[in-house]
Design a protein around this motif. Structure first.
Motif, short mmCIF file in Angstrom:
data_model
loop_
_atom_site.label_atom_id
_atom_site.label_comp_id
_atom_site.label_asym_id
_atom_site.label_seq_id
_atom_site.Cartn_x
_atom_site.Cartn_y
_atom_site.Cartn_z
N ILE A 38 0.84 -1.21 0.00
CA ILE A 38 0.00 0.00 0.00
C ILE A 38 0.87 1.25 0.00
CG2 ILE A 38 -1.65 1.35 1.35
CD1 ILE A 38 -2.84 -1.33 2.30
N LEU A 39 1.92 1.24 0.83
CA LEU A 39 2.81 2.39 0.91
C LEU A 39 3.51 2.66 -0.42
CD1 LEU A 39 4.48 2.02 4.43
CD2 LEU A 39 2.87 3.79 3.67
N ILE A 40 3.92 1.60 -1.12
CA ILE A 40 4.57 1.77 -2.42
C ILE A 40 3.65 2.50 -3.38
CG2 ILE A 40 5.27 0.50 -4.49
CD1 ILE A 40 6.63 -1.53 -2.65
N ASP A 41 2.39 2.07 -3.44
CA ASP A 41 1.46 2.71 -4.36
C ASP A 41 1.17 4.15 -3.95
OD1 ASP A 41 -0.50 2.26 -6.68
OD2 ASP A 41 -1.80 3.10 -5.13
N VAL A 42 0.97 4.38 -2.64
CA VAL A 42 0.70 5.73 -2.15
C VAL A 42 1.88 6.66 -2.45
CG1 VAL A 42 0.38 7.13 -0.07
CG2 VAL A 42 -0.93 5.02 -0.37
N CYS A 43 3.10 6.18 -2.22
CA CYS A 43 4.29 7.00 -2.46
C CYS A 43 4.45 7.35 -3.95
CB CYS A 43 5.54 6.28 -1.95
SG CYS A 43 5.65 6.22 -0.14
N ILE A 44 4.16 6.38 -4.82
CA ILE A 44 4.23 6.66 -6.26
C ILE A 44 3.22 7.75 -6.62
CG2 ILE A 44 3.47 5.69 -8.47
CD1 ILE A 44 6.35 5.15 -8.00
N SER A 96 8.57 -5.32 -6.22
CA SER A 96 7.76 -4.10 -6.11
C SER A 96 8.60 -2.92 -5.65
CB SER A 96 6.60 -4.33 -5.15
OG SER A 96 5.78 -5.38 -5.58
N PHE A 97 9.50 -3.18 -4.71
CA PHE A 97 10.35 -2.11 -4.18
C PHE A 97 11.31 -1.59 -5.25
CE2 PHE A 97 14.13 -0.63 -1.77
CZ PHE A 97 13.52 0.39 -1.06
N VAL A 98 11.90 -2.49 -6.02
CA VAL A 98 12.79 -2.08 -7.11
C VAL A 98 12.02 -1.26 -8.14
CG1 VAL A 98 14.16 -2.91 -9.05
CG2 VAL A 98 14.44 -3.96 -6.80
N LEU A 99 10.80 -1.71 -8.48
CA LEU A 99 9.98 -0.98 -9.43
C LEU A 99 9.61 0.40 -8.89
CD1 LEU A 99 7.71 -3.90 -10.64
CD2 LEU A 99 9.29 -2.57 -12.07
N PHE A 100 9.39 0.49 -7.59
CA PHE A 100 9.12 1.79 -6.98
C PHE A 100 10.31 2.72 -7.20
CE2 PHE A 100 10.32 4.30 -3.23
CZ PHE A 100 9.36 5.31 -3.32
N LEU A 101 11.51 2.24 -6.89
CA LEU A 101 12.70 3.07 -7.04
C LEU A 101 12.93 3.48 -8.49
CD1 LEU A 101 15.24 1.30 -4.62
CD2 LEU A 101 14.10 3.51 -4.28
#
Length: 640
Positions: A38-44, A96-101
């Motif tokens: 959830i945090l990854i999506d919110v941060c993006i 997911s974390f790598v894709l976020f970065l």
């Protein structure tokens, strides 16, 4: 006996409460597993908060897309043995974390989210990767720390029951995911199958075409965006193409010829150049009374008297941008908007060829980079940047629709006139835009500005249109003064043209007073090229917007492959001059041909008539198939 039963009841109750508590704790722990995703999506979303694209129809599908992907990952993780489940969870989080970065850093660098399609061009930007990581927005790394902390907490809360894989649960989970994933796109609304100018606003059209990374991310969220982008890039059904189509293209592009030289070749070599794409400036508006600055400029220019704009379907302003920047036009034989080709390769575009000569290439306009997906298209064409007034400034009124703001804006002024670089500027005006009235909107504010407290007369639609054109002319005056003030006047060429005739008028009888309106010759619009050291001259050869690019390249002495455009250098002695239109009609200054037959009473040899009819059909086919199959990518890949 009664005491014994009481104890048994109490023990049973305690066990039940313990199980309920354990079950409640387990469910609470599962919620912790959701948190990092959830945090990854919110941060993006926070990082992409400046993307000006939202439709109410996006909200529910967006939530569902995110929910089904997160539930799928966590559900699979807890439905199998703890150790294996934890591995699945960590791998899913890691990806997911790598894709976020990657998305966050790439957006920080370019203003666009990452697409797997970029991998094919990785070599072009590999030298900038480390620099991009170092200079990315620090907020990204703060978010990354928070996300990692939530992942550590999730691992600590991972359910500890060592269960066997629950096949039934897995099957239910997968079935639910597949059903919801298939149905959710329908919640985005109905897809428009016709060529409308604002299809880019329709969430369903954006999702279906999936060629605008920023809009797609806003619609889908990072998980569906990543999956669909990966699928379409690597796994989607590749259109191998009709053999006849591909054979035709192969023949059309084999042994490509370079542009021929003539007496005009290199006439402006090394000079700066400003392209003025004039919104709605029809030929009857360009008068000494209504537009004295532009009129004076034209009178001292190389004027192309028989110039025609190209109109096809929706978004004719952007149709012009595609034609002038790439030498190709919106497809005629199938329905696809011009701004959807931002994944196509255009290595021979206006910006890329001038950029290769050391020019700084930038575009300037009132509207945002999201409108017509201009930001991503101009980057794809090779521009250093696209500057939109609404992207970079806040306005309390509608003054941003005044064309003079393009020059008065301090950031734009500095970039245009004080960068110290050799430049190509592509400036798109806006003010002469519907509705033409002084009673509301921008027209009312413009009239108040012009009449300065005096009573505003009740202007007709034609009078309002002329007033709007006057605002564009004020911008021209400011532009010329800025060039003079910054010692650029004698070293800058201006290519001015209209995007389309003023078809946005409600009262069509206005056009009937000034134009031929019974056929496509209504598309006659101004086009001229100015340079301070040039004698005025008139060019009588018929031409259209697709001829602007090769003509400018020749004038600046930039070598180009003529076969990569469907237009011609107007000064090429072998080019006799013609303009064709979206219904296959054409005009060569002598005959107007519609449905293969002459309709204006002109005379032409039947053999010549058939030759040109065939030529126009072949040019349209070449154009449409080149865009359809992204054929320049095939050519460049083969060459490499």
């Amino acid at each position: 006996m009664k005491i014994k039963k009481t104890k048994e009841t109490k023990n049973t109750t305690n066990r039940m409460l313990h199980r309920i508590g354990a079950l409640g704790k387990e469910k609470a722990d599962v919620l912790f597993l959701f948190l990092p995703f959830i945090l990854i999506d919110v941060c993006i979303r926070i990082i992409g908060r400046d993307i000006h694209y939202f439709q109410a129809a996006m909200v529910l599908p967006n939530l569902i897309f995110n929910l089904i992907w997160i539930v799928l990952v966590t559900g699979l993780s807890i439905s199998i043995k703890q150790k294996a489940g934890k591995i699945v969870y960590l791998i899913s989080f890691g990806i997911s974390f790598v894709l976020f970065l990657v998305n966050a850093i790439y957006y920080s660098l370019t203003g666009f989210f990452f697409s797997f399609n970029l991998i094919f061009m990785a070599g072009e930007g590999s030298s900038y990767i480390l620099d991009a990581v170092i200079h990315a927005n620090p907020l990204i790394y703060l978010m990354a720390v928070v996300i990692l902390a939530s992942a550590v907490l999730a691992c600590r809360k991972f359910p500890k029951r060592n269960r066997k894989a629950a096949l039934k649960n897995v099957l239910i989970l997968l079935a639910g995911f597949v059903i919801l994933h298939l149905l959710t796109p329908f919640l985005l609304g109905k897809e428009s199958k016709t060529l409308e100018w604002d299809n880019w606003r329709n969430p369903r059209n954006v999702y279906s075409s999936f060629n605008d990374a920023n809009k797609c991310m806003k619609i889908c969220g990072i998980y569906e965006y990543t999956f669909r982008d990966f699928y379409l890039t690597f796994l989607g059904p590749e259109d191998e193409g009709d053999k006849a189509d591909l054979d035709y293209l192969k023949k059309a592009y084999e042994n490509p010829k370079t542009g021929s030289k003539n007496e005009y070749t290199g006439m402006f070599k090394g000079k700066n150049v400003i392209f003025l794409q004039l919104e709605g400036i029809d030929d009857w508006l360009l008068t000494e009374k209504d537009m004295p600055n532009l009129y004076s400029l034209m009178k001292h220019s190389m004027v192309f008297d028989e110039h025609y704009s190209y109109y096809n379907g929706g978004g004719s302003t952007f149709n012009s941008e595609l034609a002038v920047n790439t030498g190709l036009i919106t497809p005629v034989s199938y329905t696809q908007n011009a701004y959807t080709f931002n994944r196509n390769r255009f290595d021979h575009s206006l910006a890329k060829l001038f950029g290769a000569q050391g020019y700084a290439v930038n575009a300037f306009h009132m509207n945002t980079e999201e409108y017509y997906s201009r930001g991503i298209n101009y980057k794809n064409w090779g521009y250093d940047d696209y500057y939109g007034l609404l992207d970079r400034n806040s306005y309390k009124d509608l003054k941003y629709e005044f064309d003079r703001e393009l020059i008065l804006n301090e950031e734009f002024y500095q970039k245009m006139f004080q960068s110290g670089e050799k430049f190509l500027h592509y400036i798109i005006t806006y003010t002469p835009h519907t509705p033409f009235t002084t009673q509301k909107g921008m027209g009312k504010q413009l009239a108040e500005d012009i009449y300065e407290g005096k009573q505003i007369p009740d202007l007709s639609e034609e009078e309002s249109a002329r007033m709007y054109a006057g605002e564009t002319d004020r911008m021209i005056g400011l532009l010329m003064k800025a060039l003079e003030d910054n010692n650029l006047l004698n070293d800058t060429v201006i290519a001015a043209f209209s995007d389309h005739y003023l078809y946005t008028l409600n009262d069509k009888s206005i056009l009937e007073q000034y134009k031929q309106t019974n056929n496509n010759l209504i598309n006659h619009t101004p086009f001229f090229i100015w340079s301070s050291d040039m004698k005025p001259q008139k060019i009588e050869k018929v031409n259209s917007q697709i001829d602007i690019l090769p003509t400018i390249l020749n004038l600046f002495g930039i070598e180009y492959i003529s076969d990569y455009y469907i237009g011609n250098d107007i000064f090429d002695k072998n080019y006799t001059g013609y303009a064709f239109f979206s219904d296959y009609s054409w005009y060569d200054g002598n005959v107007y041909v519609e449905d293969g037959a002459v309709t204006n009473g002109g005379k032409i040899d039947e053999k010549e008539l058939n030759r040109i009819n065939t030529k126009i059909n072949n040019l349209i086919r070449k154009n449409d198939l080149t865009l359809k199959y992204d054929y320049f990518r095939k050519i460049e890949t083969k060459d490499q």
